[in-house]
Design a protein around this motif. Structure first.
Motif, mmCIF file in Angstrom:
data_model
loop_
_atom_site.group_PDB
_atom_site.id
_atom_site.type_symbol
_atom_site.label_atom_id
_atom_site.label_comp_id
_atom_site.label_asym_id
_atom_site.label_seq_id
_atom_site.Cartn_x
_atom_site.Cartn_y
_atom_site.Cartn_z
ATOM 1 N N SER A 65 0.836 -1.205 0.000
ATOM 2 C CA SER A 65 0.000 0.000 0.000
ATOM 3 C C SER A 65 0.867 1.248 0.000
ATOM 4 O O SER A 65 0.526 2.255 -0.632
ATOM 5 N N LEU A 66 2.013 1.172 0.703
ATOM 6 C CA LEU A 66 2.932 2.311 0.731
ATOM 7 C C LEU A 66 3.526 2.559 -0.652
ATOM 8 O O LEU A 66 3.659 3.707 -1.088
ATOM 9 N N GLU A 67 3.864 1.476 -1.353
ATOM 10 C CA GLU A 67 4.412 1.614 -2.706
ATOM 11 C C GLU A 67 3.368 2.200 -3.661
ATOM 12 O O GLU A 67 3.690 3.056 -4.496
ATOM 13 N N ALA A 68 2.135 1.714 -3.539
ATOM 14 C CA ALA A 68 1.063 2.241 -4.401
ATOM 15 C C ALA A 68 0.832 3.718 -4.131
ATOM 16 O O ALA A 68 0.675 4.520 -5.056
ATOM 17 N N PHE A 69 0.820 4.079 -2.836
ATOM 18 C CA PHE A 69 0.636 5.488 -2.474
ATOM 19 C C PHE A 69 1.823 6.318 -2.958
ATOM 20 O O PHE A 69 1.646 7.442 -3.449
ATOM 21 N N GLY A 70 3.031 5.752 -2.812
ATOM 22 C CA GLY A 70 4.232 6.463 -3.251
ATOM 23 C C GLY A 70 4.211 6.747 -4.744
ATOM 24 O O GLY A 70 4.640 7.820 -5.197
ATOM 25 N N GLU A 71 3.668 5.789 -5.523
ATOM 26 C CA GLU A 71 3.603 5.971 -6.974
ATOM 27 C C GLU A 71 2.670 7.131 -7.327
ATOM 28 O O GLU A 71 2.993 7.982 -8.158
ATOM 29 N N VAL A 72 1.491 7.178 -6.673
ATOM 30 C CA VAL A 72 0.548 8.275 -6.912
ATOM 31 C C VAL A 72 1.142 9.588 -6.417
ATOM 32 O O VAL A 72 1.020 10.634 -7.075
ATOM 33 N N ASN A 73 1.796 9.539 -5.267
ATOM 34 C CA ASN A 73 2.407 10.738 -4.693
ATOM 35 C C ASN A 73 3.493 11.294 -5.603
ATOM 36 O O ASN A 73 3.642 12.514 -5.750
ATOM 37 N N GLU A 74 4.256 10.392 -6.226
ATOM 38 C CA GLU A 74 5.315 10.817 -7.140
ATOM 39 C C GLU A 74 4.720 11.472 -8.383
ATOM 40 O O GLU A 74 5.223 12.495 -8.871
ATOM 41 N N ARG A 75 3.628 10.892 -8.900
ATOM 42 C CA ARG A 75 2.955 11.504 -10.048
ATOM 43 C C ARG A 75 2.422 12.886 -9.699
ATOM 44 O O ARG A 75 2.487 13.811 -10.501
ATOM 45 N N LEU A 76 1.891 13.012 -8.471
ATOM 46 C CA LEU A 76 1.388 14.310 -8.033
ATOM 47 C C LEU A 76 2.531 15.320 -7.923
ATOM 48 O O LEU A 76 2.385 16.488 -8.291
ATOM 49 N N ARG A 77 3.691 14.842 -7.432
ATOM 50 C CA ARG A 77 4.850 15.734 -7.317
ATOM 51 C C ARG A 77 5.274 16.244 -8.689
ATOM 52 O O ARG A 77 5.503 17.455 -8.879
ATOM 53 N N LYS A 78 5.358 15.332 -9.660
ATOM 54 C CA LYS A 78 5.826 15.718 -10.995
ATOM 55 C C LYS A 78 4.873 16.699 -11.670
ATOM 56 O O LYS A 78 5.306 17.713 -12.222
ATOM 57 N N ILE A 79 3.586 16.396 -11.612
ATOM 58 C CA ILE A 79 2.623 17.268 -12.287
ATOM 59 C C ILE A 79 2.503 18.596 -11.555
ATOM 60 O O ILE A 79 2.295 19.648 -12.178
ATOM 61 N N SER A 80 2.669 18.580 -10.228
ATOM 62 C CA SER A 80 2.623 19.830 -9.460
ATOM 63 C C SER A 80 3.813 20.720 -9.808
ATOM 64 O O SER A 80 3.673 21.945 -9.930
ATOM 65 N N LEU A 81 4.989 20.098 -9.974
ATOM 66 C CA LEU A 81 6.175 20.860 -10.355
ATOM 67 C C LEU A 81 5.998 21.520 -11.717
ATOM 68 O O LEU A 81 6.383 22.676 -11.927
ATOM 69 N N LYS A 82 5.390 20.783 -12.658
ATOM 70 C CA LYS A 82 5.154 21.356 -13.988
ATOM 71 C C LYS A 82 4.175 22.523 -13.900
ATOM 72 O O LYS A 82 4.379 23.563 -14.531
ATOM 73 N N ALA A 83 3.100 22.322 -13.116
ATOM 74 C CA ALA A 83 2.099 23.388 -12.976
ATOM 75 C C ALA A 83 2.713 24.624 -12.320
ATOM 76 O O ALA A 83 2.506 25.761 -12.787
ATOM 77 N N ILE A 84 3.496 24.403 -11.262
ATOM 78 C CA ILE A 84 4.112 25.527 -10.548
ATOM 79 C C ILE A 84 5.184 26.196 -11.405
ATOM 80 O O ILE A 84 5.353 27.416 -11.378
ATOM 81 N N PHE A 85 5.908 25.380 -12.207
ATOM 82 C CA PHE A 85 6.960 25.953 -13.057
ATOM 83 C C PHE A 85 6.375 26.983 -14.020
ATOM 84 O O PHE A 85 6.860 28.111 -14.123
ATOM 85 N N TYR A 86 5.308 26.570 -14.727
ATOM 86 C CA TYR A 86 4.718 27.486 -15.702
ATOM 87 C C TYR A 86 4.069 28.698 -15.029
ATOM 88 O O TYR A 86 4.115 29.803 -15.555
ATOM 89 N N SER A 87 3.455 28.474 -13.868
ATOM 90 C CA SER A 87 2.830 29.608 -13.190
ATOM 91 C C SER A 87 3.881 30.539 -12.584
ATOM 92 O O SER A 87 3.676 31.743 -12.486
ATOM 93 N N SER A 88 5.054 29.965 -12.209
ATOM 94 C CA SER A 88 6.080 30.788 -11.555
ATOM 95 C C SER A 88 6.903 31.609 -12.549
ATOM 96 O O SER A 88 7.548 32.582 -12.149
ATOM 97 N N ILE A 89 6.891 31.231 -13.840
ATOM 98 C CA ILE A 89 7.649 32.040 -14.804
ATOM 99 C C ILE A 89 6.890 33.324 -15.151
ATOM 100 O O ILE A 89 7.437 34.226 -15.789
ATOM 101 N N THR A 90 5.643 33.390 -14.714
ATOM 102 C CA THR A 90 4.836 34.582 -15.000
ATOM 103 C C THR A 90 5.468 35.833 -14.410
ATOM 104 O O THR A 90 5.640 36.850 -15.100
ATOM 105 N N ASN A 91 5.792 35.766 -13.125
ATOM 106 C CA ASN A 91 6.265 36.967 -12.426
ATOM 107 C C ASN A 91 7.553 37.512 -13.020
ATOM 108 O O ASN A 91 7.612 38.694 -13.365
#
Length: 583
Positions: free
Chosen positions: A226-252
């Motif tokens: 269950s920890l591995e399954a959660f870690g996999e989803v958590n890692e996907r969330l980390r990657k997509i969050s970084l992409k979202a924040i990257f594009y939003s952070s280049i605005t300023n």
């Protein structure tokens, strides 16, 4: 709905919710207009004050003091207007989110069970709670900065044109650069924020599932899996969050770079105009530089808001998806409101399947007389619980019809139909509250004497009176510290209190011990006298006295009769019975 068109479509739907607060929106726009006008007027006063400094030893101090005093008063008025505007915006934002949440929760209650059966509860919760929160944050920023930003851009451009049209044209010529940056960022951030919301909902659903079934996870030693399954989803969330924040952070930084170019252009062209003895003074140049800052600043803010709004729209679209789900087929306009029933049931050639390509119940027919006790047995997945769902109209039949007292149940309102039934399920559900409140759920006006009588009949009163506060004892979510058997007894008590015309018992005694089961079955015998009853059971000891037993396989009735008749047939029921008792 395409990714590009989603924000526009979602915006229109959000505006429909906002339109309910049009007077507050008008007030907010009025206050925004007032604060912007004052903000833009104050630099003119500073310019006038600078022009009162004529040279060394030639300074109009009284004039400067009067001008700065006037500017101070206007600044205080502007601050107050901005505070009131923000308060109004807060009220609009959280009222809109409240309305959307109420509509979503109301919609859940009207959705067919097929939706709830095919969507994880954690994901649905995430949409109503987390996504709505994210939406409120973005919407609040939009109200707070978007309106004032647009007004500031228009106002500063008009004033610059009035002060020096050549410099204003220089500023206007550089404007498309800011717009291009904002469009580029907005286009990419919506897609990433939308994916982020989906993965976040998946993570919420997984967390909800694991925490609810932690005992099972531990029992089978699946903590690592269950920890591995959660870690996999958590890692996907980390990657997509970084992409979202990257594009939003280049605005300023991108918009600040454009701002610096605009400011430099105004300073250079303005300085040349002053040095060459042009039409502007030092005070006017100061105003133009201030307006250049104020003109470009909203682009910076709006670009940042655009990123937040993309996240807000991505979250809003997920909540609105629930609102746009097809509800249950509504009751007919002339549907009968059934207040009582004789309990005569007729099932004629009923066919039903959850998926059209996978047949479940076919040509199912059954006649049940008033007061008859009918038991349904068979292997797992044979359609027993599905049949109960059809009786309750949780699902509608694909073919054939179910009649109660000669009336097709589709011609009866769902609420009045279900009020004819008393249902005890294998899965218990108790709400946080007192024992009394849980028992009287189906009969809010019940007296304590009626509650105690029902509790005695169901054999739950013996443990209720031992609780610290008896009927007033508070139990937490899902029964708190009560045992599974005690929770089941309370659910049985709840049905006994309502005294329904038709009983449905779906593995109702599966969680209580054998001794209590015998006593409860006696109570059920008393309760079922003169009532039509349907009993779904795996433990055949609970149905030996049934008037009719149906043995089902693959959605079809293979054997019908009393317990003795089916034993004499020596068929599938007899083999099932012997497998439970002779072993």
């Amino acid at each position: 709905m395409s990714k590009e068109k989603a924000p526009k479509g979602t915006l229109i739907k959000v505006l429909k919710f906002i339109s309910h607060y049009k007077f507050s929106v008008i007030a907010s726009l009025f206050l925004a207009f007032g604060s912007v006008v004052l903000t833009l007027y104050i630099p003119l006063l500073f310019g006038d004050a600078i022009d009162l400094i004529l040279g060394k030893g030639s300074v109009d101090f009284p004039g400067i003091i009067r001008t700065l005093g006037k500017a101070g008063i206007l600044a205080a008025v502007c601050a107050f207007a901005t505070w009131v505007m923000n308060s109004v915006n807060n009220r609009i934002t959280f009222s809109v989110v409240k309305d959307i949440r109420n509509r979503a929760y109301e919609k859940i209650n009207s959705l067919p069970l097929s939706y709830l059966d095919t969507h994880k509860s954690g994901e649905t919760v995430s949409r109503i709670i987390t996504d709505a929160d994210q939406f409120s944050e973005g919407l609040l920023m939009g109200f707070t900065q978007f309106f004032t930003g647009i007004l500031t851009i228009i106002g500063t451009l008009i004033l610059m044109l009035m002060l020096d049209w050549k410099i204003a044209l220089v500023v206007a010529a550089l404007t498309p650069v800011s717009l291009f940056v904002a469009k580029f960022v907005a286009k990419h951030t919506y897609r990433f924020f939308s994916e982020q919301s989906s993965v976040r909902a998946e993570q919420t659903a997984m967390t909800d599932e694991i925490t609810e079934n932690l005992k099972t996870v531990k029992a089978f030693g699946k903590e690592k899996d269950s920890l591995e399954a959660f870690g996999e989803v958590n890692e996907r969330l980390r990657k997509i969050s970084l992409k979202a924040i990257f594009y939003s952070s280049i605005t300023n930084p991108a918009t600040r770079f454009v701002n610096a170019i605009v400011y430099a252009a105004v300073a250079f062209t303005g300085a040349l105009a002053v040095i060459s003895g042009g039409s502007i003074s030092i005070g006017v140049l100061t105003c133009l530089l201030s307006y250049a800052n104020q003109y470009t600043k909203p682009f910076n803010e709006i670009s940042g808001v655009a990123a937040e709004l993309q996240n807000a729209f991505a979250c809003a679209s997920r909540v609105i998806e629930i609102l746009e789900e097809s509800p249950e087929i509504p009751d007919k306009k002339d549907a009968l409101i059934k207040t009582d029933t004789e309990g005569i049931m007729e099932i004629k050639d009923v066919s039903f399947s959850y998926a059209l390509e996978k047949k479940l119940i076919e040509n199912f027919s059954l006649s049940v007389k008033s007061g008859q006790k009918t038991a349904i047995v068979g292997p797992t997945g044979c359609g027993k619980t599905t049949f109960i769902n059809l009786l309750m109209r949780f699902y509608d039949v694909n073919g054939g019809a179910i009649y109660i007292d000669g009336v097709d149940i589709r011609d009866i309102t769902r609420n009045s139909l279900r009020s004819c039934y008393g249902m005890v399920l294998q899965d218990t559900w108790l709400m946080p509250g007192s024992i009394r409140d849980n028992i009287k759920m189906g009969k809010p006006d019940a007296t304590d004497e009626e509650i105690i009588e029902a509790a005695k009949l169901s054999h739950s009163y013996s443990f209720i009176k031992r609780l610290p506060e008896g009927l007033d004892t508070f139990i937490g979510e899902d029964g708190g510290s009560l045992s599974q058997g005690q929770k089941q007894l309370l659910c049985i008590t709840r049905v006994m209190l309502t005294d329904p015309e038709i009983l449905i018992l779906d593995e109702a005694t599966s969680s209580i011990d054998t001794r209590t089961e015998i006593r409860v079955n006696k109570a059920f015998d008393t309760l079922m006298k003169g009532k039509t009853s349907f009993i779904v059971a795996h433990r055949l000891s609970t149905i030996l006295k049934a008037d009719k037993i149906l043995y089902m396989e693959n959605g079809k009735i293979l054997e019908t009769g009393t317990h003795e008749e089916l034993l004499n047939k020596n068929g599938k029921y007899a083999r099932l019975f012997r497998s439970q008792f002779e072993a």
